[in-house]
Design an enzyme around this catalytic site. Sequence first.
Site, PDB file in Angstrom:
ATOM      1  N   ASP A 116       0.826  -1.200  -0.150  1.00 38.32           N
ATOM      2  CA  ASP A 116      -0.129   0.039   0.027  1.00 38.32           C
ATOM      3  C   ASP A 116       0.842   1.293  -0.046  1.00 38.32           C
ATOM      4  O   ASP A 116       0.455   2.246  -0.506  1.00 38.32           O
ATOM      5  CB  ASP A 116      -0.867  -0.067   1.259  1.00 38.32           C
ATOM      6  CG  ASP A 116      -1.862  -1.102   1.380  1.00 38.32           C
ATOM      7  OD1 ASP A 116      -1.836  -2.046   0.416  1.00 38.32           O
ATOM      8  OD2 ASP A 116      -2.738  -1.166   2.339  1.00 38.32           O
ATOM      9  N   ASP A 194      -1.954   5.812  -2.871  1.00 40.04           N
ATOM     10  CA  ASP A 194      -1.581   4.578  -2.243  1.00 40.04           C
ATOM     11  C   ASP A 194      -0.779   3.922  -3.277  1.00 40.04           C
ATOM     12  O   ASP A 194      -1.168   3.825  -4.503  1.00 40.04           O
ATOM     13  CB  ASP A 194      -2.730   3.567  -1.724  1.00 40.04           C
ATOM     14  CG  ASP A 194      -3.205   4.064  -0.508  1.00 40.04           C
ATOM     15  OD1 ASP A 194      -2.608   5.120   0.131  1.00 40.04           O
ATOM     16  OD2 ASP A 194      -3.900   3.247   0.323  1.00 40.04           O
ATOM     17  N   HIS A 243      -7.104   0.335  -3.904  1.00 38.00           N
ATOM     18  CA  HIS A 243      -5.960  -0.563  -4.524  1.00 38.00           C
ATOM     19  C   HIS A 243      -6.616  -1.431  -5.591  1.00 38.00           C
ATOM     20  O   HIS A 243      -7.564  -1.921  -5.630  1.00 38.00           O
ATOM     21  CB  HIS A 243      -5.695  -1.365  -3.330  1.00 38.00           C
ATOM     22  CG  HIS A 243      -5.244  -0.631  -1.998  1.00 38.00           C
ATOM     23  ND1 HIS A 243      -5.003  -1.084  -1.057  1.00 38.00           N
ATOM     24  CD2 HIS A 243      -4.779   0.651  -2.045  1.00 38.00           C
ATOM     25  CE1 HIS A 243      -4.482  -0.199  -0.089  1.00 38.00           C
ATOM     26  NE2 HIS A 243      -4.611   1.045  -0.661  1.00 38.00           N
ATOM     27  N   ASP A 245      -5.070  -4.061  -6.701  1.00 37.66           N
ATOM     28  CA  ASP A 245      -4.459  -5.390  -6.932  1.00 37.66           C
ATOM     29  C   ASP A 245      -5.672  -6.172  -6.550  1.00 37.66           C
ATOM     30  O   ASP A 245      -5.221  -7.523  -6.327  1.00 37.66           O
ATOM     31  CB  ASP A 245      -3.129  -5.774  -6.341  1.00 37.66           C
ATOM     32  CG  ASP A 245      -3.128  -5.058  -4.731  1.00 37.66           C
ATOM     33  OD1 ASP A 245      -4.366  -4.448  -4.583  1.00 37.66           O
ATOM     34  OD2 ASP A 245      -2.048  -5.176  -4.271  1.00 37.66           O
ATOM     35  N   CYS A 345      -0.617  -7.650  -1.287  1.00 35.84           N
ATOM     36  CA  CYS A 345      -0.604  -6.258  -0.349  1.00 35.84           C
ATOM     37  C   CYS A 345       0.321  -6.737   0.814  1.00 35.84           C
ATOM     38  O   CYS A 345       0.804  -5.782   1.060  1.00 35.84           O
ATOM     39  CB  CYS A 345      -1.953  -6.431   0.433  1.00 35.84           C
ATOM     40  SG  CYS A 345      -3.451  -6.042  -0.896  1.00 35.84           S
TER      41      CYS A 345
HETATM   42  O1  DAV Z   1     -11.828  -5.947  -2.884  1.00 38.58           O
HETATM   43  O2  DAV Z   1     -12.095  -4.815  -1.267  1.00 38.58           O
HETATM   44  C1  DAV Z   1      -8.965  -4.809  -1.499  1.00 38.58           C
HETATM   45  C2  DAV Z   1      -7.815  -4.326  -1.994  1.00 38.58           C
HETATM   46  C3  DAV Z   1      -6.687  -4.753  -1.524  1.00 38.58           C
HETATM   47  N1  DAV Z   1      -5.803  -3.898  -0.484  1.00 38.58           N
HETATM   48  C4  DAV Z   1     -11.490  -5.024  -1.993  1.00 38.58           C
HETATM   49  C5  DAV Z   1      -9.987  -4.361  -2.357  1.00 38.58           C
END
Ligand code: DAV
Length: 360
Positions: A116, A194, A243, A245, A345
């Site tokens: 992050d 981020d 994010h 990813d 992550c």
């Molecule tokens: O699917 O809630 C998570 C991203 C990873 N930090 C989600 C996003």
Amino acid sequence: MSENNATTSPVSSYNEWDPLEEVIVGVMDGAAVPEWDVAVEATMPARSEKLFRASAGQAWPAEHAAAAVAELDGFARTLTELGVRVVRPDAVDHRRPFATPNWRSPGGLYSAMPRDLLLVVGDTIIEAPMAWRSRYFEIDAYRNLLTDYFRRGARWISAPKPQLTDDIYDAGYDTERPYESGRYLTTEFEPTFDAADFIRCGTDIFAQRSHVTNQLGIDWVARHIGGEYTVHVIDVTDPSPMHIDASFMPLAPGKLLLNPNRVKSVPAMFDSWDIRFAPDPALPRDHELYMSSAWVSMNVIMLDERRVVVEAGEQPLIDMFADWDMEPVPVPFRNVMRFGGCFHCVTADVRRRGTLRSYF
Ligand code: DAV
């Protein structure tokens, strides 16, 4: 960012799939529940509000945190056994209040998710200007590591530290369709991003506008990483984007994994790539996830172009990878997943063996 320095720097990573040689793996030690403020509300599951309001700045439920510590250590051991050098951040105590001249926070968050915070582009480590107040000093856990990499030849920069006054938050952000309306939590008051809203494919880097990454943040990255790189913004229709990813994952040259609910189209440059949609997450519905959706299932890390570390219970995804001429390395991680991320992550690349090139 000359190639010359990249050959001698301890930090060198251009994409998500060159053979992984050294990696930072986060720690849960000292983790705190973040304060339920407007930025957390925009990005976190509504079911977490009660716990966050009751426990801001304090420890997470002990049993879940301890299980996550054990899984992180197990993952680190697996990587070590596979020949990857693993380093860990310092176990900073995030359960301490802090303040700036403009606001105060009852505590921090954690040192569990270096992806992050740290964006590695070639031989440079960039500290991200994160939009959550609770993450303002998260970098402290990594200072010893980063100073050491710098001593040994890495480049190390921090984006302008944001002020995070109320001006950066749009109280009227769109809670349903921020992509369609363009009203995200963050305004364009100052650059914020981020690092995990960016994903690297050699000379092409893909980014998403999210509740924590604004256009100024994307512009800052594009302007500072140098003329040999192009930053492309991907259309992601996530209702609470934070994010890239768990939405858009280039896994290897020619292989792109997409979240079927969030990414409807990709740039034409991917026309010759094999694009597949991740299967539905296998997590039981009642598995408590404090900080994300179950789509962290697709938050995998590549050890090289074929080997992929994937959560041991995600059998449909494991089968899909096997069918895709890849070698799944299953590792149990369901307790870490409670805290907002999976293998991508909780890591930050330090070194992958390879050079800068274009894959398009
Ligand atoms: O699917 O809630 C998570 C991203 C990873 N930090 C989600 C996003």
